[in-house]
Enzyme design. Structure first.
Site, PDB file in Angstrom:
ATOM      1  N   TRP A   1       8.596   5.187   6.550  1.00  0.00           N
ATOM      2  CA  TRP A   1       8.951   4.528   5.282  1.00  0.00           C
ATOM      3  C   TRP A   1       9.914   3.402   5.605  1.00  0.00           C
ATOM      4  O   TRP A   1      10.591   3.466   6.636  1.00  0.00           O
ATOM      5  CB  TRP A   1       9.615   5.536   4.327  1.00  0.00           C
ATOM      6  CG  TRP A   1       9.603   5.092   2.895  1.00  0.00           C
ATOM      7  CD1 TRP A   1      10.611   4.490   2.214  1.00  0.00           C
ATOM      8  CD2 TRP A   1       8.505   5.208   1.991  1.00  0.00           C
ATOM      9  NE1 TRP A   1      10.214   4.218   0.932  1.00  0.00           N
ATOM     10  CE2 TRP A   1       8.919   4.651   0.762  1.00  0.00           C
ATOM     11  CE3 TRP A   1       7.199   5.716   2.080  1.00  0.00           C
ATOM     12  CZ2 TRP A   1       8.084   4.583  -0.353  1.00  0.00           C
ATOM     13  CZ3 TRP A   1       6.371   5.653   0.966  1.00  0.00           C
ATOM     14  CH2 TRP A   1       6.817   5.084  -0.228  1.00  0.00           C
TER      15      TRP A   1
ATOM     16  N   ASP B   1      14.155  -5.275   0.267  1.00  0.00           N
ATOM     17  CA  ASP B   1      14.695  -5.440  -1.090  1.00  0.00           C
ATOM     18  C   ASP B   1      14.415  -4.190  -1.929  1.00  0.00           C
ATOM     19  O   ASP B   1      13.904  -3.193  -1.424  1.00  0.00           O
ATOM     20  CB  ASP B   1      14.140  -6.714  -1.737  1.00  0.00           C
ATOM     21  CG  ASP B   1      12.644  -6.636  -2.060  1.00  0.00           C
ATOM     22  OD1 ASP B   1      12.015  -5.585  -1.819  1.00  0.00           O
ATOM     23  OD2 ASP B   1      12.098  -7.641  -2.554  1.00  0.00           O
TER      24      ASP B   1
ATOM     25  N   GLU C   1      11.199  -2.640  -1.689  1.00  0.00           N
ATOM     26  CA  GLU C   1      10.908  -2.120  -0.348  1.00  0.00           C
ATOM     27  C   GLU C   1      10.035  -3.087   0.452  1.00  0.00           C
ATOM     28  O   GLU C   1       9.129  -2.674   1.169  1.00  0.00           O
ATOM     29  CB  GLU C   1      10.266  -0.730  -0.466  1.00  0.00           C
ATOM     30  CG  GLU C   1      10.886   0.072  -1.612  1.00  0.00           C
ATOM     31  CD  GLU C   1      10.766   1.573  -1.504  1.00  0.00           C
ATOM     32  OE1 GLU C   1       9.673   2.062  -1.714  1.00  0.00           O
ATOM     33  OE2 GLU C   1      11.782   2.228  -1.206  1.00  0.00           O
TER      34      GLU C   1
ATOM     35  N   GLU D   1       5.017   3.987 -14.228  1.00  0.00           N
ATOM     36  CA  GLU D   1       5.721   2.920 -13.498  1.00  0.00           C
ATOM     37  C   GLU D   1       5.274   1.556 -14.006  1.00  0.00           C
ATOM     38  O   GLU D   1       6.060   0.680 -14.327  1.00  0.00           O
ATOM     39  CB  GLU D   1       5.412   3.051 -12.014  1.00  0.00           C
ATOM     40  CG  GLU D   1       5.951   1.928 -11.159  1.00  0.00           C
ATOM     41  CD  GLU D   1       5.405   2.009  -9.732  1.00  0.00           C
ATOM     42  OE1 GLU D   1       4.222   1.671  -9.519  1.00  0.00           O
ATOM     43  OE2 GLU D   1       6.175   2.421  -8.842  1.00  0.00           O
TER      44      GLU D   1
END
Ligand code: BGC
Length: 378
Positions: free
Chosen positions: A109, A159, A162, A336
């Site tokens: 990640w 940021d 991501e 989302e």
């Protein structure tokens, strides 16, 4: 759904999904987001504080503080890597997300993101301001985070979306600024209590709140100047240096992190660009976004409404909140994003196949909706 109904539903959703550890999964039914992000989690805790759910908020800040303290050895590693120009990798940075029991995730990640740590300080300070006690675990976590951010604030990192990890981002700098500024009174208090000032001889870190205060003061003085010189182009704030795209995360500069005042002309010009270039009903992250095709994000739509409300412009705020309310599903869940006004239909299908349907509910969407409806104090 009507405002009062959706607000109550949102509070219930946030409370229902809080883990016994105090963590909030970003999206409980969407496997890639079955982690707690400091960024999402802090806005969720802030929403709970605003509606008087202080215990839920405190449980989150305790969880986050314990987790930071447990990984605190990484602060020195990261500072050492930065000092000798080595990359700050997963082994040396404080991660952006953790499992619900406070461990680092195992799969790859993009973990080096500083904004969540600034946001954490901002939310914790608001929690303390509202009467939460200054617990020892908070003090230890704050000490680590302040060392981390004052040491690394100029370093490029991913940021808040991501992405673009080779750049510095004004939204990240705003979160760092807002967090350090908000927590400063507690550091000053610590410094007074311990009687330590910058005598030069004391050990670094925990034992020396006086030195921490000086470091924070220094960043608060230099950061706005650096941000203005690097990220303003043709009278607007831009997503990062060397290009002129706008990003909806530039709202953070004014609300809530206060790097700009709400009537600063460069900031208002930037918000006007966000409203014309990124908003058609709901708000996109940025024009070239392709994540799930680059749809419209509920949390950003609520964020723009929050800005308008703070400016006393209720009509556009109401319109944006109504747009969000219309997107609640039959369970009263807020996703989302919604695949409307897509930048790339092909990417929508790509992500659908790769990770499944869009995260729903996304707890951060519920949090930003509550904050926008109830959060008239920044
Ligand atoms: C977003 C992040 C967010 C995470 C969890 C990512 O797709 O870009 O901002 O923290 O999801 O909600």
């Amino acid at each position: 759904m009507k405002t009062i109904q959706l607000c109550n539903r949102s509070i219930d959703v946030l409370k229902a999904y809080q883990a016994p550890t105090g963590a909030f999964p970003a999206a409980p039914d969407y496997p890639p987001y079955n982690y707690v992000w400091l960024r999402d989690g802090t806005f969720i805790a802030r929403a709970l504080d605003l509606v008087g759910e202080r215990e839920g908020a405190a449980a989150f800040y305790r969880f986050a503080s314990r987790t930071i303290v447990a990984h605190g050895f990484k602060v020195e590693r990261a500072l050492a890597a930065a000092a000798c120009g080595r990359p700050i990798d997963d082994g040396s940075c404080l991660h952006t997300r953790y499992t619900l029991s406070g461990e680092e995730g195992r799969e790859p990640w993009g973990n080096f993101q500083l904004d969540g740590y600034g946001t954490f300080l901002w939310g914790l300070a608001a929690h303390l301001q509202a009467g939460g006690p200054w617990e020892d675990i908070y003090r230890r976590a704050v000490d680590l985070v302040v060392r981390y951010l004052t040491g690394l604030w100029q370093h490029p990192c991913l940021d808040c979306w991501e992405e673009y990890g080779d750049y510095r981002h004004p939204s990240t700098l705003a979160a760092i600024y807002g967090g350090l500024k908000a927590i400063l009174p507690w550091l000053e208090d610590e410094s007074r209590k311990t009687g330590f000032h910058d005598a030069g001889g004391e050990p670094e870190g925990e034992q020396n709140p006086g030195r921490m205060v000086l470091k924070v003061d220094d960043v608060l003085e230099r950061l706005p100047e650096l941000a203005r010189s690097e990220f303003i182009r043709d009278g607007n704030w831009v997503k990062f240096a060397g290009q002129d795209a706008v990003d909806a995360n530039l709202l953070w500069l004014g609300v809530p992190f206060g790097l700009c005042s709400l009537d600063d002309p460069v900031f208002t010009a930037t918000v006007a660009r966000i409203a014309t270039e990124l908003c058609s009903g709901g708000v996109k992250r940025y024009a070239a976004d392709t994540y799930y095709g680059g749809g419209q994000w509920l949390l950003l739509t609520a964020w723009l409404a929050w800005y308008y409300r703070l400016r006393g412009e209720e009509a556009p705020a109401r319109e944006l909140l109504a747009w969000v309310e219309d997107r609640a599903d039959n369970n009263g869940f807020l996703p989302e994003q919604v695949p409307e006004n897509l930048t790339s239909e092909a990417h929508y299908h790509y992500w659908l196949e790769r990770w499944g349907p869009i995260a729903n509910p996304l707890l951060w969407s519920h949090a930003m909706y509550i904050i926008s409806v109830r959060g008239m104090e920044v």
